[in-house]
Design an enzyme around this catalytic site. Structure first.
Site, PDB file in Angstrom:
ATOM      1  N   CYS A 106       0.822  -1.220   0.000  1.00  0.00           N
ATOM      2  CA  CYS A 106       0.000   0.000   0.000  1.00  0.00           C
ATOM      3  C   CYS A 106       0.850   1.261   0.000  1.00  0.00           C
ATOM      4  CB  CYS A 106      -0.854   0.049   1.267  1.00  0.00           C
ATOM      5  SG  CYS A 106      -2.015  -1.287   1.466  1.00  0.00           S
ATOM      6  N   CYS A 152      -2.998   4.934   2.605  1.00  0.00           N
ATOM      7  CA  CYS A 152      -4.101   3.975   2.430  1.00  0.00           C
ATOM      8  C   CYS A 152      -5.074   4.050   3.601  1.00  0.00           C
ATOM      9  CB  CYS A 152      -3.560   2.557   2.295  1.00  0.00           C
ATOM     10  SG  CYS A 152      -4.866   1.351   1.914  1.00  0.00           S
ATOM     11  N   CYS A 212      -2.612  -3.046  -3.470  1.00  0.00           N
ATOM     12  CA  CYS A 212      -3.883  -2.866  -2.760  1.00  0.00           C
ATOM     13  C   CYS A 212      -4.955  -2.378  -3.725  1.00  0.00           C
ATOM     14  CB  CYS A 212      -3.672  -1.855  -1.644  1.00  0.00           C
ATOM     15  SG  CYS A 212      -5.173  -1.312  -0.801  1.00  0.00           S
ATOM     16  N   CYS A 260      -6.007   1.558  -2.359  1.00  0.00           N
ATOM     17  CA  CYS A 260      -5.165   2.750  -2.550  1.00  0.00           C
ATOM     18  C   CYS A 260      -4.386   2.745  -3.863  1.00  0.00           C
ATOM     19  CB  CYS A 260      -4.209   2.934  -1.374  1.00  0.00           C
ATOM     20  SG  CYS A 260      -2.856   1.731  -1.282  1.00  0.00           S
TER      21      CYS A 260
END
Length: 193
Positions: free
Chosen positions: A32, A36, A63, A66
């Site tokens: 991430c 995030c 992810c 994000c």
């Protein structure tokens, strides 16, 4: 080791660090941006990367929430990520809410995408994995049915027995006894020869 500055940026979802590093979570195999909005993982499960290409080289997936690579995550890739989480954490109390948290997505979107890609809901897949693990445990141990049910994440023994019978056509105890008898007969045959 995550520094205090990196940790603070992660837990505060600080976007000013997004151009500096990415963090990967060992337990979910996801990486991430510091900003995030997902719930922060345990500090000891984090690896920090300053080279943005390294997380994927190390086997981490971006992810869904994000989008650390700056582009949307493919649904098939996300489903693989979800399936990995289910396979690794099936014995835990893995609710749809918890799975959505771990996979960095919403519950409804996760359920929809997972079913679209696999033709099964996440809970059906989870049950499949749990029953397969139970089947292996029934073959390889003399544990009680309730012990095995708990170990595979199905503490309600009646539900476990019902679902096992639906899938395998016999109760877990019948399955265990049948296969233990077969194993015993094979061993005796070899000794007689």
């Amino acid at each position: 080791m995550v520094t205090d500055t990196e940790w603070k940026a992660i837990i505060e979802n600080n976007p000013s660090y997004d151009d500096q590093f990415r963090y990967a979570v060992k337990t979910t195999k996801i990486f991430c941006r510091p900003s995030c909005p997902s719930r922060p993982p345990k500090r000891e499960n984090i690896t920090v990367y300053y080279d943005f290409t390294e997380p994927e080289k190390d086997g981490f997936r971006p992810c869904k929430r994000c989008q650390p690579n700056g582009k949307p995550v493919d649904d098939t890739l996300w489903v693989e990520e979800i399936d990995t989480i289910v396979q690794e954490q099936y014995a835990e109390n893995l609710t749809l809410k918890e799975l959505a948290y771990l996979a960095h997505g919403s519950e409804s979107h996760l359920r929809h995408v997972f079913k679209k890609v696999t033709q099964k809901t996440p809970s059906q897949r989870l049950l499949d994995i749990r029953l397969t693990a139970a089947k292996k445990a029934l073959l390889s141990s003399d544990k009680t049915i309730s012990q095995i049910a708990r170990e595979v994440g199905l503490p309600n023994v009646s539900y476990f027995i019902k679902k096992f019978k639906e899938v395998y056509g016999q109760s877990p105890k019948q399955y265990q006894l049948k296969h233990h008898e077969n194993r015993h007969s094979t061993t005796l045959s070899k000794l007689i020869e």
